[in-house]
Motif scaffolding. Structure first.
Motif, PDB file in Angstrom:
ATOM      1  N   LEU A 105       4.843  -1.406   3.241  1.00 19.39           N
ATOM      2  CA  LEU A 105       5.095  -0.045   2.774  1.00 19.39           C
ATOM      3  C   LEU A 105       6.466   0.029   2.104  1.00 19.39           C
ATOM      4  N   ALA A 131       0.103  -5.015   6.200  1.00 21.92           N
ATOM      5  CA  ALA A 131       0.425  -4.069   5.135  1.00 21.92           C
ATOM      6  C   ALA A 131       1.928  -4.004   4.926  1.00 21.92           C
ATOM      7  N   LEU A 135       2.784  -4.390  10.213  1.00 24.94           N
ATOM      8  CA  LEU A 135       3.109  -3.277   9.331  1.00 24.94           C
ATOM      9  C   LEU A 135       4.577  -3.429   8.937  1.00 24.94           C
ATOM     10  N   THR A 162       8.751   5.617   2.385  1.00 23.25           N
ATOM     11  CA  THR A 162       7.888   5.985   3.505  1.00 23.25           C
ATOM     12  C   THR A 162       8.710   6.504   4.671  1.00 23.25           C
ATOM     13  N   ALA A 200       0.839  -1.202   0.000  1.00 28.15           N
ATOM     14  CA  ALA A 200       0.000   0.000   0.000  1.00 28.15           C
ATOM     15  C   ALA A 200       0.870   1.246   0.000  1.00 28.15           C
ATOM     16  N   THR A 201       0.342   2.311  -0.600  1.00 25.24           N
ATOM     17  CA  THR A 201       0.982   3.623  -0.523  1.00 25.24           C
ATOM     18  C   THR A 201      -0.038   4.687  -0.134  1.00 25.24           C
ATOM     19  N   LEU A 251      -4.341   1.882   1.846  1.00 24.08           N
ATOM     20  CA  LEU A 251      -4.066   1.605   3.259  1.00 24.08           C
ATOM     21  C   LEU A 251      -5.344   1.178   3.975  1.00 24.08           C
ATOM     22  N   ARG A 252      -6.448   1.894   3.715  1.00 26.44           N
ATOM     23  CA  ARG A 252      -7.717   1.501   4.332  1.00 26.44           C
ATOM     24  C   ARG A 252      -8.144   0.114   3.854  1.00 26.44           C
ATOM     25  N   THR A 260      -6.165  -2.355   2.986  1.00 29.42           N
ATOM     26  CA  THR A 260      -5.377  -3.384   3.682  1.00 29.42           C
ATOM     27  C   THR A 260      -5.921  -3.618   5.083  1.00 29.42           C
ATOM     28  N   ALA A 306       0.129   6.043   8.279  1.00 26.35           N
ATOM     29  CA  ALA A 306      -0.373   4.779   7.742  1.00 26.35           C
ATOM     30  C   ALA A 306      -0.917   3.897   8.850  1.00 26.35           C
ATOM     31  N   THR A 326      -4.274   5.250   9.876  1.00 21.83           N
ATOM     32  CA  THR A 326      -5.296   5.014   8.851  1.00 21.83           C
ATOM     33  C   THR A 326      -5.762   3.565   8.876  1.00 21.83           C
ATOM     34  N   ILE A 327      -4.812   2.641   8.978  1.00 20.46           N
ATOM     35  CA  ILE A 327      -5.155   1.219   9.018  1.00 20.46           C
ATOM     36  C   ILE A 327      -5.934   0.893  10.284  1.00 20.46           C
TER      37      ILE A 327
END
Length: 288
Positions: free
Chosen positions: A177, A175, A206, A181, A159-160, A165-166, A168, A189, A192-193
C-alpha cells in the motif's frame, strides 16, 4: 510482530545508493525498499547492486509496473536474484502509473485483467512449472525457467482501490500500500483482502509505506511533501521527530493490520543516511 524498514526513494541519484545501503546495513535495518518509477532507476538493476553491496540487508521492490515488462523476462530476473541472494529479496508488481504507461505506449485497456494474468503466470513460473497460457495480455507457449528459484518466493502486488485489493488477496502472496494510506484505510484494506482469501491458506503480508521525517524541520517538510503528492492530512499523527515519537505514531498502522511498515522520506530529505539510522532506531523501539 510488525517489522520496520525504509524506502530508498528514486529521487536520489543512483550513485547515492551504495552509501545509503551501507548505512542501512551498519544501522541494523532489516529491509530497504525501492521503487521502479518512470523514468528513474531500474528496479532489478538497483536491487542487484544493493544486494551485492550488503551481506544481510533484505531488499524489497515495490513495485515493478507490469505493462513495461514481459512476464517471462520478469520471471528470469526475479529467479536470478533469488538464486544469487537467497531469502534476501521481496518482489512486488503492480499496475504502474497509468499516465506513465501511456507515455511509453504500454497502457492496458484493462489493468485488472493484465495484473491477474501476470500474477498467475509469474507465480507459476516461480514454482518451476511449464506454462502455456493465451490470455488477453499474457501469452506464453510452453515456457519454463531453466533456473527457477530453489524455493518459490512470494510475489506481492501493489494495490489502492478495493478491486485491486481483492485481486491481491486472490492472486498474490501479499499486498503493498502507498504512503497515502491512513491507518483506517489499512484496516479496511486488511478486511477486504481477508474476505477475498477466506478459503486460501497461509499468511498474506501487508506492506505499508508511511511518510516520515526527522530533524528540526521534519513537520514542515512533511507538510510540503503531502501537498506535492496530494496526500491526505496526517491521520491520526505524523511520523516525525525523534525515533520514540515515530515508533509511537507507527503503532496506529501496526494495530490496523500492517505487517511491514516502510518509512518513506521526503524527496528533499537533506541527509538520507541519517534518515536510515532514524528508521533503524524507530524499528528497535517499535519491535522491542
Amino acid at each position: 510482530m510488525t517489522s520496520v524498514g525504509a524506502v530508498l526513494v528514486p529521487q536520489f541519484p543512483p550513485e547515492r545508493m551504495r552509501s545509503i545501503a551501507v548505512a542501512a546495513e551498519e544501522a541494523g535495518l532489516e529491509e530497504l525498499w525501492l521503487w521502479e518509477d518512470c523514468f528513474l532507476q531500474g528496479g532489478i538493476a538497483s536491487a542487484a547492486a544493493l544486494l551485492a553491496w550488503t551481506r544481510r540487508l533484505r531488499i524489497g521492490i515495490g513495485v515493478l509496473p507490469v505493462p513495461l515488462r514481459n512476464v517471462a523476462l520478469t520471471a528470469m530476473e526475479v529467479a536470478t536474484l533469488h538464486r544469487l541472494f537467497p531469502d534476501r529479496v521481496t518482489v512486488g508488481v503492480g499496475h504502474g502509473v497509468q499516465d506513465w504507461m501511456a507515455q511509453v505506449g504500454a497502457r492496458a485497456e484493462s489493468p485488472m485483467t493484465l495484473l491477474r494474468e501476470y500474477l498467475d503466470a509469474l507465480r507459476a513460473l516461480m514454482r518451476g512449472e511449464r506454462v502455456t497460457t493465451h490470455g488477453r495480455y499474457v501469452h506464453l507457449d510452453d515456457v519454463a525457467l531453466d533456473w527457477p528459484p530453489t524455493t518459490p518466493p512470494p510475489i506481492l502486488a501493489g494495490a489502492t482501490g478495493p478491486r485491486t485489493l481483492r485481486l491481491t488477496g486472490e492472486a498474490a502472496d501479499g499486498a503493498i500500500l502507498t504512503a497515502r494510506t491512513t491507518p483506517a484505510q489499512v484496516r479496511q484494506a486488511h478486511d477486504t483482502i481477508a474476505e477475498a482469501r477466506a478459503a486460501l491458506p497461509g499468511p498474506h503480508p501487508l506492506v505499508v509505506n508511511v511518510l516520515a521525517a526527522t530533524g528540526p524541520d521534519a513537520r514542515t517538510r512533511l507538510a510540503a511533501e503531502r501537498r506535492r503528492r496530494n496526500y491526505p492530512p496526517a491521520t491520526p499523527t505524523e511520523v516525525a521527530g525523534d525515533p520514540q515519537d515515530a515508533a509511537y505514531a507507527l503503532t496506529h498502522w501496526a494495530a490496523a493490520g500492517a505487517t511491514h511498515l516502510i518509512l518513506q522520506p521526503t524527496a528533499d530529505d537533506p541527509d538520507p543516511e541519517a534518515f536510515i539510522r532514524f528508521a533503524a532506531q524507530t524499528a528497535t523501539l517499535l519491535t522491542h
